[in-house]
Design an enzyme around this catalytic site. Structure first.
Site, mmCIF file in Angstrom:
data_model
loop_
_atom_site.group_PDB
_atom_site.id
_atom_site.type_symbol
_atom_site.label_atom_id
_atom_site.label_comp_id
_atom_site.label_asym_id
_atom_site.label_seq_id
_atom_site.Cartn_x
_atom_site.Cartn_y
_atom_site.Cartn_z
ATOM 1 N N CYS A 1 0.272 5.416 0.631
ATOM 2 C CA CYS A 1 -0.938 6.291 1.351
ATOM 3 C C CYS A 1 -0.266 7.794 0.981
ATOM 4 O O CYS A 1 1.008 8.207 1.282
ATOM 5 C CB CYS A 1 -1.051 6.182 2.519
ATOM 6 N N ARG B 1 0.859 -1.315 -0.106
ATOM 7 C CA ARG B 1 -0.165 0.012 -0.059
ATOM 8 C C ARG B 1 0.858 1.151 0.042
ATOM 9 O O ARG B 1 1.926 1.153 0.704
ATOM 10 C CB ARG B 1 -0.974 0.043 1.200
#
Length: 116
Positions: free
Chosen positions: A93, A91
């Site tokens: 962000c 991920r």
């Protein structure tokens, strides 16, 4: 609301690309709801887009999250752990100045398509 000018989820070969999903359920933006509920709605939308191609959250390998307020990061992580089993997808962000429709969170995802 009219159709978006992009494909919400597209399968190409062994991959499914899910366009950025926002906290929209049943035609209503959940901008007045607590942030955790907004994340739950976004992840439900990602799941729904994947299901259209026979996949699920367990098939996701990479995500990108866009937040308008990094103080929401800890709540995002709590909801993320509840939604994704180990091993969780990689991920990124990113803090952004704004998102469409004044939402606070958007998530895009890449998944490996299940074998036919």
């Amino acid at each position: 609301m009219s159709s978006p000018p992009y494909t919400p989820a597209l399968r190409t070969g062994d991959w499914i690309a899910v366009s950025g999903q926002v906290p929209l359920r049943d035609g209503t933006f959940l901008t007045d709801r607590p942030f955790g509920e907004q994340v739950d709605a976004v992840l439900a939308n990602v799941s729904d887009r994947l299901a259209e191609h026979g996949a699920g959250l367990g098939d996701v390998v990479k995500t990108t999250v866009f937040l308008t307020d990094m103080s929401d990061y800890s709540v995002l992580n709590e909801r993320w752990v509840a939604a994704f089993a180990e091993p969780r997808p990689s991920r990124s962000c990113v803090a952004v100045a704004g998102l469409p429709f004044d939402v606070r969170v958007e998530v895009e995802a890449w998944a490996v398509a299940p074998a036919d």
